[in-house]
Design an enzyme around this catalytic site. Structure first.
Site, PDB file in Angstrom:
ATOM      1  N   GLU A  96       8.932  -8.701  -1.840  1.00 28.74           N
ATOM      2  CA  GLU A  96       7.921  -9.022  -2.816  1.00 28.74           C
ATOM      3  C   GLU A  96       8.149  -8.372  -4.020  1.00 28.74           C
ATOM      4  O   GLU A  96       8.540  -7.548  -4.506  1.00 28.74           O
ATOM      5  CB  GLU A  96       6.608  -8.605  -2.410  1.00 28.74           C
ATOM      6  CG  GLU A  96       6.292  -9.247  -1.077  1.00 28.74           C
ATOM      7  CD  GLU A  96       4.870  -8.916  -0.503  1.00 28.74           C
ATOM      8  OE1 GLU A  96       4.054  -9.554   0.040  1.00 28.74           O
ATOM      9  OE2 GLU A  96       4.367  -7.692  -0.491  1.00 28.74           O
ATOM     10  N   CYS A 109       7.365  -6.187 -11.729  1.00 29.33           N
ATOM     11  CA  CYS A 109       7.416  -5.183 -10.587  1.00 29.33           C
ATOM     12  C   CYS A 109       8.210  -5.703  -9.577  1.00 29.33           C
ATOM     13  O   CYS A 109       8.027  -6.521  -9.007  1.00 29.33           O
ATOM     14  CB  CYS A 109       6.116  -4.589 -10.302  1.00 29.33           C
ATOM     15  SG  CYS A 109       6.013  -3.399  -9.042  1.00 29.33           S
ATOM     16  N   CYS A 116      11.064   0.808   3.107  1.00 20.90           N
ATOM     17  CA  CYS A 116      11.484   2.048   2.548  1.00 20.90           C
ATOM     18  C   CYS A 116      11.580   3.272   3.805  1.00 20.90           C
ATOM     19  O   CYS A 116      10.591   3.198   4.686  1.00 20.90           O
ATOM     20  CB  CYS A 116      10.434   2.370   1.538  1.00 20.90           C
ATOM     21  SG  CYS A 116      10.695   4.116   0.900  1.00 20.90           S
ATOM     22  N   CYS A 120       5.947   7.853   3.002  1.00 22.08           N
ATOM     23  CA  CYS A 120       5.023   8.414   2.320  1.00 22.08           C
ATOM     24  C   CYS A 120       3.438   7.951   3.011  1.00 22.08           C
ATOM     25  O   CYS A 120       3.422   6.954   3.456  1.00 22.08           O
ATOM     26  CB  CYS A 120       4.616   7.963   0.692  1.00 22.08           C
ATOM     27  SG  CYS A 120       6.130   8.587  -0.160  1.00 22.08           S
ATOM     28  N   CYS A 123       1.226   4.817   1.931  1.00 22.21           N
ATOM     29  CA  CYS A 123       1.951   3.907   1.493  1.00 22.21           C
ATOM     30  C   CYS A 123       2.217   2.550   2.532  1.00 22.21           C
ATOM     31  O   CYS A 123       2.629   2.918   3.419  1.00 22.21           O
ATOM     32  CB  CYS A 123       3.202   4.008   0.736  1.00 22.21           C
ATOM     33  SG  CYS A 123       4.161   2.879   0.135  1.00 22.21           S
ATOM     34  N   CYS A 339       0.187  -1.365  -6.364  1.00 21.13           N
ATOM     35  CA  CYS A 339       1.189  -0.344  -6.101  1.00 21.13           C
ATOM     36  C   CYS A 339       0.792  -0.080  -4.676  1.00 21.13           C
ATOM     37  O   CYS A 339      -0.289   0.148  -4.373  1.00 21.13           O
ATOM     38  CB  CYS A 339       0.937   0.900  -6.842  1.00 21.13           C
ATOM     39  SG  CYS A 339       1.823   0.854  -8.420  1.00 21.13           S
TER      40      CYS A 339
END
Ligand code: SAH
Ligand code: SF4
Length: 353
Positions: A96, A109, A116, A120, A123, A339
């Site tokens: 995305e 962005c 990933c 974290c 996230c 975010c």
């Protein structure tokens, strides 16, 4: 869609590689410059429309190569004008990008990886794990597509690597894309208009010290003690706050530029006065900017956004000590485009939505 035996995509080749290619097909070398110019300066991806090139050369290119962008599988527009793009890659994976229009400039962005593996806790992308790195053409493809669709003028928009993935875990491709974006003979974006956000992969951050030109650096700090950062961002166990802050102090930034520290505010976790004071201590020897990001809630995760008063109080402690603090409005709330909310797990269902 990918088919075996498909022509190779020329998007993502740099000047040197375009030169080699032109040489290898026995064309005159000045054609390389023209081809590079057509692709990156004129954003012309249809060989047959490349009017700078001779007809025969255009035809030859069209027969043997392609210049293709990732397919836009979906666009979701938020009420505030933010648009989330879902791209389908050639192996049927998805990433995305988010287009954020602002009064003074627009921001795009983009993602650097499919998923990933930094893990974290807060996230949504972390929930996917890492599927793979994005190729240079897939990184640039996001920029090309959105710039073209929205008719963005060169120089009028910024690019931030704050989408899916940890850019410094895909350093080679991210930096190649960055060099292409900022090449004066090509896309010619200012290096000041590109930001790489990292969770703090210290050895790669140090490697970046030696680059000839580098983008703006944003560090996802998110905690001011190793105990809490170990818990929220497991990579801290490998490269702790001391190592990270030292690498930041030694970063050879230009005199008027500053490192940005992002701080996702989690209610009752990292938002106390003591945290703000500890942050000030971490900043000794630095001239930082801080971006306070109120947590964007994700389903299934136990974190909450602090109250506005709490956030304001935290900000004031920093501001009173002379730290520049940014607090962007949260954008794209209604389409889960903010975010840490980007995660596309399977066709037909966005995990962040
Ligand atoms: N991997 C890179 C860049 C992508 S994440 C990095 O971590 O820096 C971009 C930013 O979103 C990071 O600062 C991250 O801490 C923040 N973030 C992650 N999840 C979030 C959430 N749910 N709400 C608000 N910010 C979040
Ligand atoms: Fe990866 Fe950044 Fe999400 Fe951490 S915050 S899991 S580094 S995308």
């Amino acid at each position: 869609m990918y088919q075996p035996g498909m022509k190779s995509n020329l998007l993502g080749l740099n000047q040197e590689e375009v030169l080699k290619l032109v040489e290898s097909i026995g064309e005159k070398l000045f054609r390389a410059k023209q081809l590079y110019h057509e692709i990156y300066r004129r954003s012309e991806l249809d060989f047959l429309q490349m009017t700078e090139l001779s007809k025969a050369f255009r035809q030859r290119l069209a027969e043997e190569f392609r210049l293709t962008l990732p397919e836009v599988a979906r666009r979701s527009a938020a009420q505030d004008g933010t648009v989330k793009y879902l791209f389908r890659l050639e192996d049927n994976r998805f990433v995305e990008s988010v287009f954020i229009p602002e009064e003074d400039r627009d921001t795009l962005c983009i993602s650097s990886q499919v998923g990933c593996n930094i893990g974290c806790r807060f996230c949504m992308t972390a929930q996917m794990g890492l599927e793979r790195n994005l190729k240079v053409e897939e990184i640039l493809g996001q920029v090309f597509t959105v710039a073209k669709e929205r008719n963005l003028q060169r120089g009028s928009f910024s690019v931030v690597f704050m989408g899916m993935g940890e850019p410094l875990q895909n350093y080679k491709n991210v930096m190649k894309a960055f060099r292409l974006m900022t090449d004066p003979l090509g896309m010619s974006m200012s290096h000041r208009k590109v930001t790489i956000s990292t969770s703090g992969v210290v050895p790669v951050l140090r490697k970046m010290h030696h680059e000839e030109i580098f983008p703006n650096i944003a560090i996802s700090l998110n905690a001011t003690s190793n105990t809490l950062r170990d818990e929220l961002m497991p990579l801290n166990k490998k490269w702790n706050l001391e190592a990270l802050m030292q690498a930041c102090r030694e970063f050879p930034i230009e005199p008027r530029r500053r490192i940005m520290f992002e701080y996702v505010m989690l209610a009752g976790v990292n938002d106390s006065d003591e945290d703000a004071e500890a942050m000030l201590r971490l900043f000794r020897g630095l001239r930082p900017k801080v971006n306070l990001i109120p947590y964007n809630p994700n389903p299934g995760l136990p974190y909450r956004r602090p109250s506005e008063e709490r956030i304001a109080r935290f900000r004031d402690i920093l501001v009173n000590e002379g730290v520049t603090v940014f607090m962007r409005k949260t954008r794209g709330d209604d389409i889960a485009a903010a975010c840490g909310q980007l995660a596309y797990m399977e066709e037909g269902a966005s995990a962040g939505a």
